[in-house]
Design a protein around this motif. Structure first.
Motif, mmCIF file in Angstrom:
data_model
loop_
_atom_site.group_PDB
_atom_site.id
_atom_site.type_symbol
_atom_site.label_atom_id
_atom_site.label_comp_id
_atom_site.label_asym_id
_atom_site.label_seq_id
_atom_site.Cartn_x
_atom_site.Cartn_y
_atom_site.Cartn_z
ATOM 1 N N LEU A 283 12.857 16.585 -3.512
ATOM 2 C CA LEU A 283 11.843 16.210 -2.171
ATOM 3 C C LEU A 283 11.016 15.014 -2.104
ATOM 4 C CD1 LEU A 283 12.684 19.903 0.353
ATOM 5 C CD2 LEU A 283 13.290 17.297 0.599
ATOM 6 N N ALA A 284 10.400 15.635 -3.106
ATOM 7 C CA ALA A 284 9.456 14.311 -3.829
ATOM 8 C C ALA A 284 9.514 12.913 -3.364
ATOM 9 C CB ALA A 284 8.302 15.350 -4.488
ATOM 10 N N GLY A 285 10.368 12.978 -4.658
ATOM 11 C CA GLY A 285 11.102 11.973 -5.194
ATOM 12 C C GLY A 285 11.813 10.919 -3.799
ATOM 13 N N THR A 286 12.299 11.980 -2.734
ATOM 14 C CA THR A 286 12.726 11.486 -1.658
ATOM 15 C C THR A 286 11.432 10.977 -0.705
ATOM 16 O OG1 THR A 286 14.669 12.824 -1.951
ATOM 17 C CG2 THR A 286 14.289 11.594 -0.006
ATOM 18 N N ALA A 287 10.865 11.845 -0.780
ATOM 19 C CA ALA A 287 9.499 10.858 0.590
ATOM 20 C C ALA A 287 8.854 9.715 0.050
ATOM 21 C CB ALA A 287 8.822 11.992 0.248
ATOM 22 N N VAL A 288 8.647 9.667 -1.529
ATOM 23 C CA VAL A 288 7.633 8.416 -1.998
ATOM 24 C C VAL A 288 9.110 6.682 -1.648
ATOM 25 C CG1 VAL A 288 7.857 7.368 -4.283
ATOM 26 C CG2 VAL A 288 6.865 9.656 -3.836
ATOM 27 N N GLY A 289 10.455 7.624 -2.752
ATOM 28 C CA GLY A 289 10.880 6.961 -1.972
ATOM 29 C C GLY A 289 11.452 6.011 -0.548
ATOM 30 N N THR A 290 11.257 6.877 0.007
ATOM 31 C CA THR A 290 11.752 6.684 1.003
ATOM 32 C C THR A 290 10.611 5.835 1.835
ATOM 33 O OG1 THR A 290 12.235 9.119 2.550
ATOM 34 C CG2 THR A 290 11.545 7.145 4.173
ATOM 35 N N MET A 291 9.556 5.712 1.071
ATOM 36 C CA MET A 291 8.282 5.358 1.580
ATOM 37 C C MET A 291 8.115 4.136 1.369
ATOM 38 S SD MET A 291 4.145 6.476 1.433
ATOM 39 C CE MET A 291 4.387 7.476 2.625
ATOM 40 N N CYS A 292 8.706 4.051 0.232
ATOM 41 C CA CYS A 292 8.615 2.313 -0.231
ATOM 42 C C CYS A 292 9.873 1.795 0.433
ATOM 43 C CB CYS A 292 9.196 2.579 -2.050
ATOM 44 S SG CYS A 292 8.178 3.311 -3.225
ATOM 45 N N GLY A 293 11.477 1.820 0.162
ATOM 46 C CA GLY A 293 12.000 1.714 1.339
ATOM 47 C C GLY A 293 11.417 0.996 2.346
ATOM 48 N N VAL A 294 11.360 2.194 3.497
ATOM 49 C CA VAL A 294 11.000 0.988 4.737
ATOM 50 C C VAL A 294 9.282 0.221 4.305
ATOM 51 C CG1 VAL A 294 9.872 2.528 6.866
ATOM 52 C CG2 VAL A 294 11.444 3.351 5.892
ATOM 53 N N PHE A 295 8.481 0.389 3.746
ATOM 54 C CA PHE A 295 7.770 -0.471 3.237
ATOM 55 C C PHE A 295 8.109 -1.764 2.717
ATOM 56 C CE2 PHE A 295 4.863 2.703 4.743
ATOM 57 C CZ PHE A 295 3.714 2.740 6.200
ATOM 58 N N GLY A 296 8.920 -1.195 1.825
ATOM 59 C CA GLY A 296 9.358 -2.797 1.568
ATOM 60 C C GLY A 296 10.518 -3.569 2.280
ATOM 61 N N ALA A 297 11.150 -3.164 3.635
ATOM 62 C CA ALA A 297 11.990 -3.759 3.944
ATOM 63 C C ALA A 297 11.216 -4.511 5.498
ATOM 64 C CB ALA A 297 12.979 -2.299 4.639
ATOM 65 N N LEU A 298 9.966 -3.988 5.616
ATOM 66 C CA LEU A 298 9.349 -4.290 6.662
ATOM 67 C C LEU A 298 8.587 -5.342 5.926
ATOM 68 C CD1 LEU A 298 7.530 -0.398 8.141
ATOM 69 C CD2 LEU A 298 9.114 -2.298 9.080
ATOM 70 N N ARG A 299 8.338 -5.368 4.933
ATOM 71 C CA ARG A 299 7.428 -6.347 4.177
ATOM 72 C C ARG A 299 8.476 -7.749 3.827
ATOM 73 N NH1 ARG A 299 3.146 -6.786 1.496
ATOM 74 N NH2 ARG A 299 2.896 -8.647 -0.177
ATOM 75 N N VAL A 300 9.867 -7.379 3.319
ATOM 76 C CA VAL A 300 10.765 -7.959 3.612
ATOM 77 C C VAL A 300 11.384 -9.563 5.021
ATOM 78 C CG1 VAL A 300 13.291 -8.908 3.629
ATOM 79 C CG2 VAL A 300 12.185 -8.010 1.682
ATOM 80 N N ARG A 301 11.389 -8.225 5.793
ATOM 81 C CA ARG A 301 11.683 -8.312 7.597
ATOM 82 C C ARG A 301 9.873 -9.637 7.803
ATOM 83 N NH1 ARG A 301 14.772 -6.472 11.706
ATOM 84 N NH2 ARG A 301 13.327 -6.795 12.794
ATOM 85 N N ARG A 302 8.896 -9.248 7.387
ATOM 86 C CA ARG A 302 8.157 -10.277 8.037
ATOM 87 C C ARG A 302 7.742 -11.396 6.956
ATOM 88 N NH1 ARG A 302 1.982 -8.765 5.554
ATOM 89 N NH2 ARG A 302 1.158 -11.471 6.633
ATOM 90 N N ARG A 303 8.231 -11.591 5.728
ATOM 91 C CA ARG A 303 8.661 -12.966 5.618
ATOM 92 C C ARG A 303 9.508 -13.757 5.841
ATOM 93 N NH1 ARG A 303 5.863 -13.545 0.763
ATOM 94 N NH2 ARG A 303 4.594 -11.930 -0.079
ATOM 95 N N VAL A 304 11.216 -12.833 6.416
ATOM 96 C CA VAL A 304 11.794 -13.567 6.477
ATOM 97 C C VAL A 304 11.895 -14.130 8.092
ATOM 98 C CG1 VAL A 304 13.970 -13.256 7.341
ATOM 99 C CG2 VAL A 304 13.763 -12.361 5.131
ATOM 100 N N ARG A 305 10.996 -13.315 8.967
ATOM 101 C CA ARG A 305 10.886 -13.568 10.182
ATOM 102 C C ARG A 305 9.491 -15.252 9.694
ATOM 103 N NH1 ARG A 305 7.911 -9.661 12.867
ATOM 104 N NH2 ARG A 305 5.377 -10.843 11.543
ATOM 105 N N PHE A 306 8.384 -14.982 8.833
ATOM 106 C CA PHE A 306 7.749 -16.437 8.711
ATOM 107 C C PHE A 306 8.732 -17.605 8.007
ATOM 108 C CE2 PHE A 306 3.674 -14.039 8.674
ATOM 109 C CZ PHE A 306 3.054 -14.648 9.424
#
Lengths: 309, 188
Positions: A283-306
């Motif tokens: 569960l702990a690994g999943t929590a950290v992985g989820t956080m990295c995944g979601v924020f990583g995707a938001l970063r990618v979305r932002r860069r792609v949008r620019f």
């Protein structure tokens, strides 16, 4: 008789004179200048400094950059208006002609109603299955408990989706959409797994053996949990994370919370053959992985949008 | 005459409510000012380009927090000033001052010698601005180039108008001294 001017006041007066909002023949200022050599020198230097900017020309942004930026914000406004319009339409249909203030009440009550409905459905499911939850041997108790949690969470999530709820710029509807997408990806992956228990499958895989040898059982579960949260979270936020760029921290954390909450029952459902420590690490690994995944995707979305804008 | 133009504050209220045309008008009014301010504060176009985009995204994200009783320009440049200051802080160094003078857009064609002299003066002015503290540079640029009054600049910097004038006064003296040290004549 006015009190004598101080040096600091004199400096402020000079700036006002340069901006043409003060009398250049102010007697108090002239009297101060006559008595203060430092301020006299300061006046000359300030005037010369002011004049240095006289030839400074305006600097315009490159037209393509300005047009791109304008379009980006206009698109954000249009995207945000779309769910708000849906919400207003739904409120309007249900209220059938009530005043706008009543629609505001409806919007205010959407979140508590969604949460309350989720809690009620969870409680009702648990009651229906009473006696089977806390006193039953695994895995049957797990199954019912997870069914209850799923039902409640899904009702809550879908309530958010269909009510298109946004509170102070936090898009709960989008977070719910990301959560459901992540859940779908997780379930699809779990179903595609050749074994019933994905962690057991991982432990027997080449990667699992490698990590168990090097990090121990707990470390291997942590790595698995990380990947288990990372990929669904990333993909769901990448494809469903529209509008999360506004208030990115708050929106990202809410999306992470929903994804993790929806993943938890899946993990719990599969917990039967494992110790509590292993599940907690997963569960702990999943929590950290989820956080990295979601924020990583938001970063990618932002860069792609620019890049695309 | 078409009458008085709509105030920034009214446009901002409409933008908060999702009016695209209101944003378009505000953008038309301030896009150039924001960009020019950033170029002068950070000194190079590439970083200014990034910060310019980030500034309007921050404006968009923060629009719900705008109080229409406050002057819009002070609020806008408060965002931009904080952005520029954060950018320097995160990089841990002073701005790089590449000459960026705007002379390409400066009206009737002057002689090549005059252009060269003017470019040198503007580059030195950029250097002098780079030597100021962030608040000093912001105060000078907003007062002298962007035409904000000291009440507004005080709102940007979180100071009183009087304190802002004194800040600008000291900053001008320092700029003048820096320019004199670079050999620019008194009457420049």
């Amino acid at each position: 008789m006015t009190p004598p001017m101080e040096c600091a006041e004199y400096g402020a007066w000079v700036m006002d004179v340069l901006a043409r909002v003060a009398d250049p023949l102010d007697p108090a200022a002239l009297e101060h200048a006559a008595a203060c050599a430092a301020c006299r020198r300061g006046t000359e230097a300030t005037k010369a400094g002011w004049d240095l900017f006289a030839d400074v020309a305006p600097i315009a942004p490159p037209p393509a950059l300005a047009a791109r930026m304008r379009e980006t914000v206009l698109r954000l406004i249009a995207e945000e208006r779309a769910p708000a319009t849906t919400s207003r339409r739904a409120a309007s249909a249900s209220a059938s002609g009530r005043a706008a203030t009543e629609a505001g009440w409806g919007a205010t009550l959407q979140v508590p109603l969604a949460v309350t409905s989720a809690a009620l459905v969870t409680a009702a499911t648990l009651l229906l299955l009473s006696g089977l939850v806390f006193a039953t041997a695994l895995p049957r108790g797990h199954l019912f408990f997870c069914a209850a949690m799923y039902t409640g969470l899904l009702v809550g999530a879908f309530s958010w989706i269909y009510s298109a709820t946004t509170v102070h710029g936090v898009h709960l509807d989008v977070a719910a959409r990301v959560g459901i997408l992540a859940l779908a990806i997780t379930l699809a992956a779990s179903t595609a797994c050749p074994e019933l228990h994905v962690l057991a499958w991982w432990d027997r895989s080449a990667f699992g053996v490698f990590f168990t040898d090097h990090l121990g059982r707990g470390g291997s579960s942590l790595v698995f949990g990380f990947a288990y949260g990372l990929f669904p979270g990333f993909l769901a936020a990448l494809f469903g994370g529209r509008l999360l760029a506004e208030r990115p921290l708050a929106n990202g954390l809410v999306a992470v919370a929903v994804v993790f909450l929806l993943a938890t029952p899946v993990i719990y459902l599969q917990s039967a053959p494992f110790t509590s420590g292993v599940i907690a690490i997963w569960l702990a690994g999943t929590a950290v992985g989820t956080m990295c995944g979601v924020f990583g995707a938001l970063r990618v979305r932002r860069r792609v949008r620019f890049a695309a804008a | 005459m078409s009458g008085e133009e709509t105030s920034d504050e009214i446009l901002m209220a409409a933008y908060q409510a999702g009016n695209e045309a209101a944003f378009g008008e505000l953008f038309a009014r301030y896009s150039g000012s924001v960009y020019g301010f950033l170029v002068r504060r950070v000194g190079d176009r590439a970083r200014a380009d990034d910060l310019y985009q980030e500034a309007f995204l921050r404006l968009h994200r923060a629009r719900a927090t705008y109080d229409s009783r406050r002057p819009f320009r002070a609020w806008l440049f408060g965002i931009v000033h904080n952005l520029a200051t954060d950018a320097f802080r995160s990089r841990g160094r002073a701005p790089e001052m590449a000459a960026d003078d705007g002379l390409d857009r400066a009206g009737a064609a002057p002689s090549p010698e005059r252009v060269a002299t003017a470019r040198e003066a503007v580059a030195d002015l950029q250097e002098a601005l780079a030597g100021l503290a962030p608040d000093e540079a912001t105060a000078l640029i907003l007062a002298r180039v962007e035409g904000l009054d000291y009440e507004e600049i005080g709102g940007v910097l979180g100071r009183s108008a009087g304190a802002t004038k004194q800040l600008a006064y000291r900053a001008l003296k320092r700029v003048r001294a820096a320019m004199a040290a670079r050999g620019h004549a008194e009457e420049s």
